[in-house]
Design an enzyme around this catalytic site. Structure first.
Site, mmCIF file in Angstrom:
data_model
loop_
_atom_site.group_PDB
_atom_site.id
_atom_site.type_symbol
_atom_site.label_atom_id
_atom_site.label_comp_id
_atom_site.label_asym_id
_atom_site.label_seq_id
_atom_site.Cartn_x
_atom_site.Cartn_y
_atom_site.Cartn_z
ATOM 1 C CG ASP A 1 -9.812 0.940 -0.933
ATOM 2 O OD1 ASP A 1 -8.817 0.833 -1.704
ATOM 3 O OD2 ASP A 1 -9.737 0.731 0.024
ATOM 4 C CG ASP B 1 -2.384 0.507 0.949
ATOM 5 O OD1 ASP B 1 -2.184 1.388 -0.054
ATOM 6 O OD2 ASP B 1 -3.246 0.270 1.549
#
Length: 412
Positions: free
Chosen positions: A223, A162
């Site tokens: 997301d 990430d």
């Protein structure tokens, strides 16, 4: 207009051929990776005392592994069982190494990896380029080589990396490069999943040629959520940027529109069909985020559909793209091996009943997909043969609101 579309397609094909020579050379992800990832469905639940069956724990991943091995998921191609954020202890150990939370992962990651491997599956894990993960656990900043060695020693097969808390765009890019090199240096085959381009935007246009030299797949957008609005926004973003992202995708490196949320709560049946069909058209990594222990037969049928997965995993490795939009309809195509094409007709209308979209087969494949004739097979929402058509034939497709009809066109 038609000539412009043909020029675009030839340009995309030439760029894709060049991109294939510039991919990360770790021999992995020659087709889009497939598996299961905990994040969208289970988030960062860490209170196992009150929610033992839904917390991020060793038990969750063991149970999901068992289901994947026993109920046809492994055979369908879903091979990675992936841990996302919140698996770690709050601090590194005395030697500076990452460690799993000892209460939620009492056997440790090495034992979990051994168990996953014993079932013929592979284990994925999560870390972050910054000094903390997005949920506030220890990140990999200034520990890239050590963390790569740790993951390899545990038997990890995939790293989702990430981009939170990186400090600057320069440190972000440096961290992604360093972790890629560190993973390769371990000698273990570890698929490298990046979020590099997402964190570069909107401040900087991503250099996808460089990104593909370091990453096996990469996130570009926000997301996914368990909602039709989220699926629509991902598709809209992809169309808006297809001139820059489609050409770079191919064996070894893929655009990642995020997880499959089929089998959860927010999508209707037609919307679930749309996500599965469009993820196949986009040559997307297929990582489910749902509860495979409690999934409907319909969702299982869709997610394990062999014909759709074959399109997604086609060895030619070209990403599909939108070729036209007409009012509420979008027409997409994806070149496949054997001179075939996958074609998707998406109906954006959210009111009323099914509608028909009619188009000329000369639209497809620069006019070559059905020249002089072709066979057409419907793959979704149900499988059936449509027969043989000529090059000049019109094709009329009935599509439910928010639904998609997925076809396979094979030249004769």
């Amino acid at each position: 207009m038609a000539a412009g579309r043909r020029v675009l397609r030839w340009a995309l094909a030439a760029a894709a051929a060049l991109a294939a020579t510039l991919a990360l050379d770790n021999g992995l992800a020659r087709t889009p990776p497939m598996g299961w990832l905990h994040w969208e469905r289970f988030l960062c639940r860490t209170d196992c005392a009150t929610d033992p069956h839904r917390c991020v724990s060793e038990q969750l991943f063991v149970e999901m592994t068992d289901v994947m091995a026993a109920e046809g998921w492994r055979e369908a191609g879903y091979e990675y069982v992936c841990i996302d954020d919140c698996w770690m202890a709050p601090r590194r150990d005395g030697e500076g190494r990452l460690q799993a939370d000892p209460k939620r992962f009492p056997s440790g990651i090495r034992r979990l990896a051994d168990y996953v491997h014993s079932k013929g599956l592979k284990l994925g894990i999560y870390s972050d380029v910054g000094n903390k993960t997005c949920a506030g656990f220890p990140g990999s900043y200034d520990h890239y080589e050590l963390d790569a060695q740790t993951f390899a020693s545990w038997g990890v097969d995939l790293l989702k990396f990430d981009g939170c808390n990186s400090g600057s765009l320069e440190l972000l890019a440096e961290g992604y490069r360093r972790m890629s090199l560190a993973l390769n240096k371990t000698g273990r085959s570890i698929v490298y999943s990046c979020e590099w381009p997402f964190y570069l935007r909107p401040a900087q246009q991503p250099n996808y040629t460089e990104i593909k030299q370091y990453c096996n797949h990469w996130r570009n957008f926000f997301d996914v959520y368990d909602s039709w609005r989220s699926i629509k926004s991902i598709l809209d973003w992809t169309v808006l940027h297809q001139d820059s992202i489609v050409k770079i995708a191919g064996p070894g490196g893929w655009n990642d529109p995020d997880m499959l949320v089929i089998g959860n709560f927010g999508l209707s049946w037609d919307q679930s069909v749309t996500q599965m069909a469009m993820w196949a058209i986009m040559a997307a990594p297929l990582f489910m985020s749902n509860d495979l222990r409690h999934i409907s037969p319909e969702a299982k049928w869709l997610l394990q559909n062999k014909e759709v997965i074959a399109i997604n995993q086609d060895p030619l490795g070209k990403q599909g793209y939108q070729i036209t939009k007409d009012k509420n309809f979008e027409l997409w195509e994806r070149p496949l091996s054997g001179r075939a094409y996958a074609v998707a007709v998406l109906n954006h209308q959210e009111i009323g009943g099914p509608q028909n979209f009619t188009f000329s087969l000369t639209f497809l494949g620069n006019g070559l997909a059905c020249n002089p004739a072709c066979s057409i097979r419907q793959v979704l929402p149900a499988s059936r043969d449509w027969g043989v058509y000529s090059w000049v034939s019109p094709l009329s497709v009935e599509v439910n609101p928010t639904g998609t009809v997925l076809l396979k066109v094979a030249v004769l």
